[in-house]
Design an enzyme around this catalytic site. Sequence first.
Site, PDB file in Angstrom:
ATOM      1  N   ASP A   1      70.428 -14.213   4.091  1.00 33.01           N
ATOM      2  CA  ASP A   1      71.703 -13.021   3.838  1.00 33.01           C
ATOM      3  C   ASP A   1      72.989 -14.505   3.592  1.00 33.01           C
ATOM      4  OD1 ASP A   1      69.843 -10.986   3.133  1.00 33.01           O
ATOM      5  OD2 ASP A   1      70.897 -10.313   4.934  1.00 33.01           O
TER       6      ASP A   1
ATOM      7  N   LYS B   1      58.527 -20.244  -4.250  1.00 30.92           N
ATOM      8  CA  LYS B   1      58.713 -19.206  -2.754  1.00 30.92           C
ATOM      9  C   LYS B   1      57.640 -19.655  -1.832  1.00 30.92           C
ATOM     10  CE  LYS B   1      61.060 -16.758  -0.052  1.00 30.92           C
ATOM     11  NZ  LYS B   1      62.425 -16.722   0.799  1.00 30.92           N
TER      12      LYS B   1
ATOM     13  N   GLU C   1      62.252 -22.657  -1.675  1.00 27.63           N
ATOM     14  CA  GLU C   1      63.126 -21.764  -1.439  1.00 27.63           C
ATOM     15  C   GLU C   1      62.738 -21.438   0.497  1.00 27.63           C
ATOM     16  OE1 GLU C   1      65.190 -17.813  -1.300  1.00 27.63           O
ATOM     17  OE2 GLU C   1      64.644 -18.547  -3.490  1.00 27.63           O
ATOM     18  N   GLY C   2      62.726 -21.762   1.271  1.00 24.44           N
ATOM     19  CA  GLY C   2      62.558 -21.089   2.642  1.00 24.44           C
ATOM     20  C   GLY C   2      62.519 -19.686   2.958  1.00 24.44           C
ATOM     21  N   ALA C   3      62.386 -18.935   4.278  1.00 27.35           N
ATOM     22  CA  ALA C   3      62.635 -18.136   4.810  1.00 27.35           C
ATOM     23  C   ALA C   3      64.157 -17.812   5.434  1.00 27.35           C
ATOM     24  CB  ALA C   3      61.537 -17.978   4.780  1.00 27.35           C
TER      25      ALA C   3
ATOM     26  N   SER D   1      78.112 -16.732  -1.694  1.00 28.35           N
ATOM     27  CA  SER D   1      79.005 -15.413  -1.578  1.00 28.35           C
ATOM     28  C   SER D   1      80.378 -15.467  -0.925  1.00 28.35           C
ATOM     29  CB  SER D   1      78.256 -14.212  -0.538  1.00 28.35           C
ATOM     30  OG  SER D   1      77.109 -14.362  -1.388  1.00 28.35           O
TER      31      SER D   1
ATOM     32  N   PRO E   1      79.723 -17.380  -5.715  1.00 33.08           N
ATOM     33  CA  PRO E   1      81.054 -16.670  -5.731  1.00 33.08           C
ATOM     34  C   PRO E   1      80.554 -15.023  -5.959  1.00 33.08           C
ATOM     35  CG  PRO E   1      80.554 -16.597  -8.279  1.00 33.08           C
ATOM     36  CD  PRO E   1      80.191 -17.860  -7.684  1.00 33.08           C
TER      37      PRO E   1
END
Length: 220
Positions: free
Chosen positions: A12, A37, A107-109, A168, A197
């Site tokens: 996140d 992914k 994109e990793g986890a 973010s 942003p």
Amino acid sequence: MSILFISGTGTDVGKTIATAALASAFHHRGDRVIPVKPVQTGEPDGRGDIHTVEKLSGIRGVEFTRYPDPLAPNLAARRAGLPQVTLPDLAREIRDLDAPDRIVLVEGAGGVLVRLADDLTLLDVAAELDAPLVLVTSLGLGSLNAAELSVQAARTAGVEVLGLIGGSASPDPGLAEQLNHGELTRICRVPLLGVLPAGAGDLLPDDFQAMAQSCLTLPL
């Protein structure tokens, strides 16, 4: 042409939004892009990170493996009684997507050392493919330690880190977030490629793609 891995300092931090932004910015430059992914966990069919990337960037992506529970991939596979992914299979599937005129964004986890299988991390896959990494990081308190540890882990694994992306970012940043921009580049010794942003994932696709072009410096 190029394979580029995207990982984060944790869960996140904005990794999926950063992947979508990179895909948009590369596409705007004129590159052919395919987001990938390798392992998705904890999302029902028709949802997940690659679907978010597709919605925001307008670029079709590929997902290799899916497990039902929202856990690290090795734990999710074990709990579901499903086979874990393997390094040879992942490396082959990613290589099969590579082409002279294409950029493959993987994109990793979670973070760089999250287990894709019991004895396999995203860094192992990147090292096998001799592919570099972009690290997505938070910007507030705690970010410096997490980012530096992640960069050190990548370098220890023999994976080049091309830069950081701040995810973010608050529209009203506090003192730590303001100062961490410069400090992250100093301690990690890599450039800050851009800051995305907060709420970027809620933008309409056209607005998101314009934001990506204005906010990011491409690493390749």
